[in-house]
Design an enzyme around this catalytic site. Structure first.
Site, PDB file in Angstrom:
ATOM      1  N   ARG A  76       0.839  -1.191   0.000  1.00 26.47           N
ATOM      2  CA  ARG A  76       0.000   0.000   0.000  1.00 26.47           C
ATOM      3  C   ARG A  76       0.877   1.244   0.000  1.00 26.47           C
ATOM      4  O   ARG A  76       1.716   1.406   0.881  1.00 26.47           O
ATOM      5  CB  ARG A  76      -0.928   0.011   1.228  1.00 26.47           C
ATOM      6  N   HIS A 120      -3.095  11.008   0.596  1.00 22.28           N
ATOM      7  CA  HIS A 120      -2.596  10.772   1.962  1.00 22.28           C
ATOM      8  C   HIS A 120      -2.050  12.107   2.479  1.00 22.28           C
ATOM      9  O   HIS A 120      -0.883  12.251   2.783  1.00 22.28           O
ATOM     10  CB  HIS A 120      -1.526   9.684   1.967  1.00 22.28           C
ATOM     11  N   GLU A 165      -7.848   8.452   5.910  1.00 26.46           N
ATOM     12  CA  GLU A 165      -8.231   9.069   7.185  1.00 26.46           C
ATOM     13  C   GLU A 165      -8.789  10.493   7.047  1.00 26.46           C
ATOM     14  O   GLU A 165      -8.197  11.472   7.516  1.00 26.46           O
ATOM     15  CB  GLU A 165      -7.032   9.054   8.136  1.00 26.46           C
ATOM     16  N   ASN A 290      -7.500   1.508   9.652  1.00 27.96           N
ATOM     17  CA  ASN A 290      -6.206   1.847  10.267  1.00 27.96           C
ATOM     18  C   ASN A 290      -6.382   1.745  11.782  1.00 27.96           C
ATOM     19  O   ASN A 290      -7.097   2.556  12.380  1.00 27.96           O
ATOM     20  CB  ASN A 290      -5.780   3.270   9.879  1.00 27.96           C
ATOM     21  N   TYR A 292      -4.521   1.241  15.618  1.00 26.65           N
ATOM     22  CA  TYR A 292      -3.283   1.307  16.402  1.00 26.65           C
ATOM     23  C   TYR A 292      -3.515   1.018  17.883  1.00 26.65           C
ATOM     24  O   TYR A 292      -2.684   0.416  18.542  1.00 26.65           O
ATOM     25  CB  TYR A 292      -2.618   2.685  16.244  1.00 26.65           C
ATOM     26  N   GLU A 350      -3.639  -0.260   7.859  1.00 27.02           N
ATOM     27  CA  GLU A 350      -2.505   0.137   8.705  1.00 27.02           C
ATOM     28  C   GLU A 350      -2.625  -0.490  10.096  1.00 27.02           C
ATOM     29  O   GLU A 350      -3.707  -0.459  10.686  1.00 27.02           O
ATOM     30  CB  GLU A 350      -2.428   1.659   8.913  1.00 27.02           C
TER      31      GLU A 350
HETATM   32  O1  LIG Z   1       1.161   7.573  13.198  1.00 26.91           O
HETATM   33  C1  LIG Z   1       1.438   6.459  12.426  1.00 26.91           C
HETATM   34  C2  LIG Z   1       0.610   6.500  11.146  1.00 26.91           C
HETATM   35  C3  LIG Z   1       1.006   7.622  10.176  1.00 26.91           C
HETATM   36  O2  LIG Z   1       2.394   7.562   9.889  1.00 26.91           O
HETATM   37  C4  LIG Z   1       0.176   7.442   8.889  1.00 26.91           C
HETATM   38  O3  LIG Z   1       0.574   8.330   7.860  1.00 26.91           O
HETATM   39  C5  LIG Z   1      -1.291   7.680   9.184  1.00 26.91           C
HETATM   40  O4  LIG Z   1      -2.119   7.115   8.176  1.00 26.91           O
HETATM   41  C6  LIG Z   1      -1.675   7.172  10.564  1.00 26.91           C
HETATM   42  N1  LIG Z   1      -2.886   7.189  11.120  1.00 26.91           N
HETATM   43  C7  LIG Z   1      -2.775   6.772  12.399  1.00 26.91           C
HETATM   44  C8  LIG Z   1      -3.893   6.711  13.380  1.00 26.91           C
HETATM   45  C9  LIG Z   1      -4.579   8.092  13.481  1.00 26.91           C
HETATM   46  C10 LIG Z   1      -3.600   9.147  13.844  1.00 26.91           C
HETATM   47  C11 LIG Z   1      -3.073   9.933  12.843  1.00 26.91           C
HETATM   48  C12 LIG Z   1      -2.168  10.954  13.157  1.00 26.91           C
HETATM   49  C13 LIG Z   1      -1.811  11.157  14.486  1.00 26.91           C
HETATM   50  C14 LIG Z   1      -2.335  10.352  15.475  1.00 26.91           C
HETATM   51  C15 LIG Z   1      -3.233   9.338  15.160  1.00 26.91           C
HETATM   52  C16 LIG Z   1      -1.466   6.450  12.621  1.00 26.91           C
HETATM   53  N2  LIG Z   1      -0.817   6.678  11.462  1.00 26.91           N
END
Ligand SMILES: OC[C@@H]1[C@@H](O)[C@H](O)[C@@H](O)c2[nH]c(CCc3ccccc3)c[n+]21
Length: 445
Positions: A76, A120, A165, A290, A292, A350
C-alpha cells in the site's frame, strides 16, 4: 490450530508519498501543503522535513526488492497529487506519473499487488490557495485528479483507496491545527469533512465509469472505553466514539451524520440538505481500517467542543507514541464493523507501532517489542476472521522508518530501519518475523 487466514489473504506493508519519497519538487512536481507546513518553523519536531525522507523517489526499485524479500503479496502506497498535477488541476506532469508507473510495474513483476491511495494528506499548495478542502469545488478537483490516475494506472492497480483518514485531514488539520494546513477553527471542520466525503463519492463515480469494483476509503478507528463507570465518562466515551469512529462511516454507509455531531459542534454544525446527504452515501467496495490502539476516555468540560479527552493509562504497555498496546481493540473494531455495517469487506490498511529501536548489530535491528505487537495484533485479526469478519488483508505500518508528520523522524514504525545518515535500509527482527508469518500464511503467529 490451523491458521484461519485464507490462501488469497493479502499480506502487505504500507507507506505514504510525503513520508518516504523525498524530492518533493523534482521533475516538475508542485509543492504540497505538507512541504509548506514542514518548512514552517515550529510545526515539526527537530525542524525535520520530507525533503529527503527515505529517498524512495530514487530507491523505489531497491525497496520493491525488500518487499519481495519479505514475500509481501500487497504493497500500500500513496501518490503525491502534486507530482501528477503540479497545479492540482489541468496540466498533467508525465514525469510524475512515470515514477508511479515504474513502481507499479516493478511490484507486478515481483507478484506484489499494488494498493494505491490517491490522497494521503498532501494537497497541492495551488489548490490550498483556492481554499483547499474548504472550497465547494474541491470534490471536483479530486475527481479530476482521480480520473487522470485511473486512466494511467487502473489496468495495473487492482485496489484503490480514495482518501486516507478523512478524520485526520479534518480534525488535526482544521480543528486543533496539529497537522497541515494547521487551522484552528470550529466552523471549518464540518464543511471540510463534507467536501472530503463528496470528493470520495465523485472519485468512486469516476472509477465506476470504468466498470471497476475495488475501491474504498481508509479510516482511523479506535474503540472508546470510559475511564470509569461514571455516567459522565460513559457519555464522554459515546461522544468520542461518534466523533472518531462513526462520523465518516455513518455518512458513507447510511447517508447521515451521527446526531452527536450537531451537539458537539453546536452552531458551527451546518444544516446539510437531503440532496447533499444523498450524495455522500457511497460505501464503496470495502472499508480500509487503520488500527493502532484504543481510546480511554474521561469527561472533560475543560476541553470543548468534545468535553472529553483521551487519557494515557498508567498500568499498560505504551508505544513510543504513548499509545496503549491493546490488541483486543482490533478484534472489537472488526466485529463492530461487521455488526454495524452489515459485514462489509475489510482490509487492515494500517497497523503497527513505534518503539525506540536500538542501533543495528551485524546488520540487524533487534525490535522484540514490535514483534510482540505485530504477533498480538495478527492474532487479534485471526480471532475476528474466525467470527465471520470478511477480512481480506493486513498491512503493517510501515515498511520503512519514515517522516512521522509533526514528530518528524523521531518516531519509527518501520520493519526496516532507515539510517539517518545515508538512508541505508537495515532489517529489524520484526521484518524476519513478518516474513515467517507470510510464508506460513499466518500459522507462525
Ligand atoms: O502515526 C502512524 C501513522 C502515520 O504515519 C500514517 O501516515 C497515518 O495514516 C496514521 N494514522 C494513524 C492513526 C490516526 C492518527 C493519525 C495521526 C496522528 C495520530 C493518530 C497512525 N498513522
Amino acid at each position: 490450530m490451523a491458521a484461519p487466514f485464507p490462501d488469497d489473504f493479502l499480506w502487505g506493508a504500507a507507506t505514504s508519498a510525503y513520508q518516504i519519497e523525498g524530492s518533493p519538487l523534482a521533475d516538475g512536481a508542485g509543492p504540497s501543503i505538507w512541504h509548506r507546513f514542514a518548512h514552517t518553523p515550529g510545526r515539526v519536531a527537530g525542524h525535520d522535513t520530507g525533503d529527503l525522507a527515505c529517498d524512495h523517489y530514487h530507491r523505489s526499485l531497491e525497496d520493491v526488492a525488500l518487499m519481495a524479500e519479505l514475500g509481501l503479496s500487497a504493497y500500500r502506497f500513496s501518490l503525491a497529487w502534486g507530482r501528477v498535477l503540479p497545479e492540482g488541476r489541468g496540466a498533467v506532469n508525465s514525469r510524475g506519473l512515470d515514477f508511479y508507473e515504474r513502481l507499479v510495474d516493478a511490484l507486478l513483476e515481483h507478484g506484489i499487488q499494488p494498493m494505491a491511495t490517491l490522497y494521503h494528506w498532501d494537497l497541492p499548495v495551488a489548490l490550498h490557495e483556492r481554499g483547499g478542502w474548504l472550497n465547494p469545488d474541491s470534490p471536483h478537483w479530486f475527481a479530476e485528479y482521480a480520473g487522470t490516475v485511473f486512466r494511467a494506472l487502473d489496468d495495473r492497480v487492482p485496489l484503490w483507496i480514495t482518501l486516507n483518514e478523512p478524520w485526520v485531514v479534518t480534525v488535526p488539520g482544521y480543528l486543533d491545527g496539529q497537522l497541515a494546513p494547521g487551522h484552528r477553527d470550529l466552523f471549518e471542520p464540518p464543511r471540510v469533512a463534507n467536501h472530503l466525503l463528496l470528493a470520495h463519492a465523485e472519485a468512486v463515480a469516476a472509477y465506476r465509469a470504468l466498470g471497476r469494483h475495488r475501491i474504498g476509503l481508509a479510516v482511523n478507528l479506535e474503540p472508546q472505553h470510559p475511564a470509569s463507570p461514571s455516567p459522565a465518562d460513559l457519555e464522554a466515551a459515546r461522544r468520542r466514539d461518534a466523533f472518531i469512529n462513526r462520523w465518516f462511516l455513518d455518512a458513507l454507509v447510511f447517508g447521515r451524520y451521527p446526531e452527536e455531531l450537531a451537539d458537539i459542534f453546536g452552531p458551527a454544525w451546518p444544516e446539510f440538505s437531503a440532496e447533499s446527504l444523498a450524495k455522500i452515501r457511497c460505501p464503496g467496495d470495502f472499508i480500509g481500517v487503520n488500527y493502532y490502539s484504543r481510546g480511554l476516555v474521561r469527561a472533560a468540560p475543560e476541553a470543548p467542543p468534545l468535553d472529553a479527552i483521551r487519557i494515557t493509562p498508567t498500568d499498560a504497555e505504551l508505544t513510543a507514541m504513548d499509545w496503549e498496546v491493546y490488541p483486543e481493540g482490533l478484534t472489537e473494531t472488526l466485529l463492530w464493523l461487521r455488526d454495524r455495517y452489515a459485514n462489509p469487506p475489510l482490509y487492515i490498511t494500517e497497523n503497527g507501532a513505534a518503539f525506540d529501536d536500538p542501533p543495528p548489530r551485524d546488520g540487524l535491528v533487534e525490535d522484540p517489542r514490535r514483534v510482540a505487537y505485530l504477533r498480538a495484533h495478527i492474532r487479534a485479526a485471526a480471532t475476528a476472521l474466525e467470527q465471520g469478519v470478511d477480512l481480506r488483508g493486513y498491512c503493517v505500518w510501515s515498511l520503512l522508518d519514515n517522516f512521522e508528520w509533526a514528530e518528524g523522524y523521531s518516531k519509527r514504525f518501520g520493519l526496516y530501519q532507515v539510517d539517518p545518515g545515508d538512508r541505508t535500509r537495515r532489517p529489524k527482527t520484526s521484518a524476519c518475523f513478518y516474513r515467517e508469518v507470510i510464508r506460513s500464511r499466518g500459522a507462525a503467529v
